[in-house]
Motif scaffolding. Structure first.
Motif, PDB file in Angstrom:
ATOM      1  N   ALA A  13     -20.535  -2.565  -3.329  1.00 55.00           N
ATOM      2  CA  ALA A  13     -20.263  -3.994  -3.458  1.00 55.00           C
ATOM      3  C   ALA A  13     -20.104  -4.361  -4.930  1.00 55.00           C
ATOM      4  O   ALA A  13     -20.880  -3.906  -5.779  1.00 55.00           O
ATOM      5  N   GLY A  14     -19.088  -5.157  -5.198  1.00 50.83           N
ATOM      6  CA  GLY A  14     -18.798  -5.552  -6.567  1.00 50.83           C
ATOM      7  C   GLY A  14     -17.740  -4.704  -7.253  1.00 50.83           C
ATOM      8  O   GLY A  14     -17.213  -5.100  -8.302  1.00 50.83           O
ATOM      9  N   ASP A  15     -17.440  -3.564  -6.684  1.00 49.49           N
ATOM     10  CA  ASP A  15     -16.430  -2.677  -7.265  1.00 49.49           C
ATOM     11  C   ASP A  15     -15.018  -3.186  -6.977  1.00 49.49           C
ATOM     12  O   ASP A  15     -14.815  -4.136  -6.204  1.00 49.49           O
ATOM     13  N   SER A  16     -14.068  -2.505  -7.557  1.00 45.99           N
ATOM     14  CA  SER A  16     -12.648  -2.837  -7.370  1.00 45.99           C
ATOM     15  C   SER A  16     -11.898  -1.637  -6.812  1.00 45.99           C
ATOM     16  O   SER A  16     -12.298  -0.482  -6.999  1.00 45.99           O
ATOM     17  N   LEU A  17     -10.828  -1.929  -6.118  1.00 45.01           N
ATOM     18  CA  LEU A  17      -9.897  -0.915  -5.635  1.00 45.01           C
ATOM     19  C   LEU A  17      -8.498  -1.489  -5.706  1.00 45.01           C
ATOM     20  O   LEU A  17      -8.312  -2.702  -5.546  1.00 45.01           O
ATOM     21  N   LYS A  18      -7.527  -0.590  -5.891  1.00 47.95           N
ATOM     22  CA  LYS A  18      -6.129  -1.019  -5.855  1.00 47.95           C
ATOM     23  C   LYS A  18      -5.411  -0.169  -4.823  1.00 47.95           C
ATOM     24  O   LYS A  18      -5.310   1.051  -4.965  1.00 47.95           O
ATOM     25  N   LEU A  19      -4.955  -0.817  -3.792  1.00 49.70           N
ATOM     26  CA  LEU A  19      -4.195  -0.141  -2.756  1.00 49.70           C
ATOM     27  C   LEU A  19      -2.717  -0.137  -3.121  1.00 49.70           C
ATOM     28  O   LEU A  19      -2.202  -1.085  -3.707  1.00 49.70           O
ATOM     29  N   SER A  20      -2.047   0.929  -2.730  1.00 51.52           N
ATOM     30  CA  SER A  20      -0.612   1.045  -2.962  1.00 51.52           C
ATOM     31  C   SER A  20       0.097   1.331  -1.646  1.00 51.52           C
ATOM     32  O   SER A  20      -0.453   1.999  -0.768  1.00 51.52           O
ATOM     33  N   CYS A  21       1.304   0.851  -1.540  1.00 51.53           N
ATOM     34  CA  CYS A  21       2.136   1.120  -0.372  1.00 51.53           C
ATOM     35  C   CYS A  21       3.534   1.452  -0.877  1.00 51.53           C
ATOM     36  O   CYS A  21       4.245   0.569  -1.364  1.00 51.53           O
ATOM     37  N   VAL A  22       3.894   2.718  -0.763  1.00 54.14           N
ATOM     38  CA  VAL A  22       5.221   3.150  -1.178  1.00 54.14           C
ATOM     39  C   VAL A  22       6.160   3.046   0.011  1.00 54.14           C
ATOM     40  O   VAL A  22       5.860   3.587   1.092  1.00 54.14           O
ATOM     41  N   VAL A  23       7.263   2.350  -0.174  1.00 51.06           N
ATOM     42  CA  VAL A  23       8.198   2.112   0.928  1.00 51.06           C
ATOM     43  C   VAL A  23       9.498   2.859   0.662  1.00 51.06           C
ATOM     44  O   VAL A  23       9.922   3.017  -0.480  1.00 51.06           O
ATOM     45  N   SER A  24      10.116   3.314   1.730  1.00 48.61           N
ATOM     46  CA  SER A  24      11.350   4.069   1.587  1.00 48.61           C
ATOM     47  C   SER A  24      12.145   4.010   2.885  1.00 48.61           C
ATOM     48  O   SER A  24      11.633   3.618   3.933  1.00 48.61           O
ATOM     49  N   GLY A  25      13.400   4.400   2.805  1.00 45.44           N
ATOM     50  CA  GLY A  25      14.202   4.555   4.002  1.00 45.44           C
ATOM     51  C   GLY A  25      15.209   3.457   4.268  1.00 45.44           C
ATOM     52  O   GLY A  25      16.055   3.597   5.145  1.00 45.44           O
ATOM     53  N   ARG A  26      15.065   2.354   3.553  1.00 48.73           N
ATOM     54  CA  ARG A  26      16.024   1.261   3.703  1.00 48.73           C
ATOM     55  C   ARG A  26      15.818   0.298   2.553  1.00 48.73           C
ATOM     56  O   ARG A  26      14.861   0.404   1.802  1.00 48.73           O
ATOM     57  N   THR A  27      16.725  -0.645   2.444  1.00 43.80           N
ATOM     58  CA  THR A  27      16.515  -1.733   1.495  1.00 43.80           C
ATOM     59  C   THR A  27      15.696  -2.813   2.183  1.00 43.80           C
ATOM     60  O   THR A  27      15.781  -3.001   3.401  1.00 43.80           O
TER      61      THR A  27
END
Length: 122
Positions: A13-27
């Motif tokens: 609790a109190g920590d940070s995270l950064k989620l990423s989502c790489v998208v591909s396959g179309r515009t």
């Protein structure tokens, strides 16, 4: 089309995270890119969204002061920066894309990532 979410983990609790989502396959012109989460035993719920082209964003009130959504179109990536995490943020986080007219309506998102688990210990 692929949406590849990553960045989850076990934090305190109190920590940070950064989620990423790489998208591909179309515009994704005109698409909304969103993060949903599903806590244990609960339904999947909208957390934040951003227009891929417009950059307009929407974040649920309960996390608005702690979470930030952003995107880097050059890297085909959508991010969810989470700060001051709480145990109630524990969930599987999913990224999604769709020509949604309603930010929080799950059925309006046609593409989904596999989810990344965030666990926040107290």
């Amino acid at each position: 089309v692929q949406l590849q979410a990553s960045g989850g983990g076990l934090v305190e609790a109190g920590d940070s995270l950064k989620l990423s989502c790489v998208v591909s396959g179309r515009t994704f012109t005109g698409y909304i890119m969103a993060w949903f989460r599903q806590a244990p035993g609960k339904e999947r719920r909208f957390v934040a969204g951003m227009g891929w082209t417009s950059g307009n964003s929407n974040i649920i009130n309960s996390v608005k002061d702690r979470f930030t959504i952003s995107r880097d179109r050059a890297k085909n990536t959508v991010y969810l920066q989470m700060k001051s995490l709480k145990p109630e943020d524990t969930a599987v986080y999913y990224c999604a894309a769709g020509r949604a007219r309603d930010w929080d309506v799950e059925s309006q998102y046609v593409y989904w990532g596999q989810g990344t688990l965030v666990t926040v210990s107290s």
